[in-house]
Design a protein around this motif. Structure first.
Motif, PDB file in Angstrom:
ATOM      1  N   TRP A 146       8.587 -81.103  32.154  1.00 11.98           N
ATOM      2  CA  TRP A 146       7.407 -80.930  31.295  1.00 11.98           C
ATOM      3  C   TRP A 146       6.601 -79.704  31.645  1.00 11.98           C
ATOM      4  N   PRO A 147       6.205 -79.439  32.871  1.00 11.53           N
ATOM      5  CA  PRO A 147       6.209 -80.248  34.097  1.00 11.53           C
ATOM      6  C   PRO A 147       4.852 -80.936  34.295  1.00 11.53           C
ATOM      7  N   MET A 148       4.877 -82.026  35.026  1.00 14.41           N
ATOM      8  CA  MET A 148       3.640 -82.741  35.341  1.00 14.41           C
ATOM      9  C   MET A 148       3.905 -83.674  36.515  1.00 14.41           C
ATOM     10  N   ASP A 149       2.850 -84.048  37.201  1.00 16.63           N
ATOM     11  CA  ASP A 149       2.951 -84.932  38.360  1.00 16.63           C
ATOM     12  C   ASP A 149       2.387 -86.293  37.975  1.00 16.63           C
ATOM     13  N   LEU A 150       3.245 -87.311  37.975  1.00 17.89           N
ATOM     14  CA  LEU A 150       2.824 -88.660  37.607  1.00 17.89           C
ATOM     15  C   LEU A 150       2.454 -89.500  38.828  1.00 17.89           C
ATOM     16  N   GLY A 151       2.329 -88.846  39.967  1.00 15.85           N
ATOM     17  CA  GLY A 151       2.000 -89.584  41.178  1.00 15.85           C
ATOM     18  C   GLY A 151       0.684 -90.325  41.110  1.00 15.85           C
ATOM     19  N   PHE A 152      -0.221 -89.867  40.258  1.00 21.12           N
ATOM     20  CA  PHE A 152      -1.519 -90.545  40.144  1.00 21.12           C
ATOM     21  C   PHE A 152      -1.369 -91.958  39.591  1.00 21.12           C
ATOM     22  N   MET A 153      -0.194 -92.287  39.025  1.00 22.70           N
ATOM     23  CA  MET A 153       0.042 -93.634  38.507  1.00 22.70           C
ATOM     24  C   MET A 153       0.612 -94.580  39.556  1.00 22.70           C
ATOM     25  N   GLY A 154       0.783 -94.100  40.779  1.00 23.23           N
ATOM     26  CA  GLY A 154       1.273 -94.968  41.839  1.00 23.23           C
ATOM     27  C   GLY A 154       0.195 -95.926  42.322  1.00 23.23           C
ATOM     28  N   VAL A 155       0.531 -96.688  43.344  1.00 25.78           N
ATOM     29  CA  VAL A 155      -0.412 -97.642  43.933  1.00 25.78           C
ATOM     30  C   VAL A 155      -1.291 -96.896  44.928  1.00 25.78           C
ATOM     31  N   HIS A 156      -2.578 -96.835  44.625  1.00 24.89           N
ATOM     32  CA  HIS A 156      -3.562 -96.250  45.533  1.00 24.89           C
ATOM     33  C   HIS A 156      -4.264 -97.405  46.239  1.00 24.89           C
ATOM     34  N   VAL A 157      -4.051 -97.492  47.525  1.00 26.38           N
ATOM     35  CA  VAL A 157      -4.460 -98.673  48.289  1.00 26.38           C
ATOM     36  C   VAL A 157      -5.975 -98.861  48.221  1.00 26.38           C
ATOM     37  N   GLY A 158      -6.375-100.055  47.810  1.00 20.74           N
ATOM     38  CA  GLY A 158      -7.775-100.439  47.802  1.00 20.74           C
ATOM     39  C   GLY A 158      -8.610 -99.803  46.711  1.00 20.74           C
ATOM     40  N   ASP A 159      -8.014 -98.959  45.888  1.00 22.26           N
ATOM     41  CA  ASP A 159      -8.745 -98.268  44.822  1.00 22.26           C
ATOM     42  C   ASP A 159      -8.546 -99.027  43.515  1.00 22.26           C
ATOM     43  N   LEU A 160      -9.626 -99.325  42.842  1.00 25.27           N
ATOM     44  CA  LEU A 160      -9.526-100.091  41.593  1.00 25.27           C
ATOM     45  C   LEU A 160      -8.678 -99.367  40.555  1.00 25.27           C
ATOM     46  N   THR A 161      -8.780 -98.027  40.531  1.00 21.36           N
ATOM     47  CA  THR A 161      -7.948 -97.283  39.580  1.00 21.36           C
ATOM     48  C   THR A 161      -6.473 -97.363  39.959  1.00 21.36           C
ATOM     49  N   GLY A 162      -6.198 -97.704  41.216  1.00 25.51           N
ATOM     50  CA  GLY A 162      -4.817 -97.820  41.659  1.00 25.51           C
ATOM     51  C   GLY A 162      -4.156 -99.123  41.276  1.00 25.51           C
ATOM     52  N   LEU A 163      -4.928-100.035  40.671  1.00 24.79           N
ATOM     53  CA  LEU A 163      -4.336-101.299  40.231  1.00 24.79           C
ATOM     54  C   LEU A 163      -3.269-101.084  39.166  1.00 24.79           C
TER      55      LEU A 163
END
Length: 224
Positions: free
Chosen positions: A35-52
């Motif tokens: 594309w290019p793009m980084d989809l890592g922000f959609m992973g599990v972020h420990v303890g972060d509500l957005t990481g749910l």
């Protein structure tokens, strides 16, 4: 229907469904690269509500092509064994592994972004292992032996190895797989046990001996 014919018919859909899921993972990674793009922000972020959101999305994402490649064959093999061997319980088992492994990582893992399908592979492996111990039928044991022969090392990869490897996803996937096996082992009926002619003949009374026994009993009663 002939059982020998029915088995391959049930195995093909299992392989096709698992292959389709793996192809989806590769398309997502290739899309991310080109594309290019980084989809890592959609992973599990420990303890972060957005990481749910990562609890749902992280198994679909991988940090690199090497990471995805390392999960491809285990997913194909173990996923096919799961779908083939447990047609009634696999959706529940896979759902539990998917959600509980991610939730465990979100609650208890190291501070990092966790992603990848290795939680699924470890969960399926431990599901196949534990449910075969509980059920102890030939099919379950056979499936477990195939999985253990190829991926028995997963017994050790639930422990810390390298900083860049999310052993937490492995560990909580394994925990979810064990829990799913304990809860779901009755959902799929055991295959009918094949009975051989010599087993059936042993259960039937010999007609000659039976007649002699009855005659002997009558003679004894007359003597007394």
């Amino acid at each position: 229907m002939n059982r020998a014919y029915a088995q391959p018919r049930r195995f093909r859909p299992a392989i096709l469904a698992t292959t389709a899921f793996v192809i989806l993972l590769w398309w997502i990674k290739l899309f991310e690269i080109f594309w290019p793009m980084d989809l890592g922000f959609m992973g599990v972020h420990v303890g972060d509500l957005t990481g749910l959101w990562g609890i749902l999305l992280a198994p679909l994402l991988h940090g690199s092509l090497e990471h995805l490649y390392s999960n491809t064959l285990p997913l194909l093999v173990l996923g096919s064994l799961l779908l083939y061997g447990y047609p009634r319980s696999w959706p529940w088992a896979l759902g539990m592994i998917w959600l509980l492994s991610g939730a465990g990582v979100w609650l208890f893992a190291r501070e990092a972004t966790h992603l990848g399908a290795s939680g699924l592979t470890h969960g399926i492996f431990f599901y196949l292992l534990v449910i075969s111990i509980i059920r102890r039928d030939k099919r379950s044991i056979g499936l477990m032996m195939v999985g253990f022969f190829l991926y028995g090392s997963m017994l050790m990869t639930i422990f810390p190895r390298a900083p860049e490897v999310s052993f937490e996803y492995h560990f909580f996937g394994a925990v979810a797989g064990v829990l799913a096996a304990v809860l779901l082992f009755r959902r799929d009926p055991k295959p009918a046990r094949k009975r051989y002619d010599w087993e059936q003949s042993d259960e039937q009374e010999d007609p000659v001996i039976g007649e002699l026994w009855q005659d002997g009993g009558d003679d004894d009663s007359q003597r007394h």
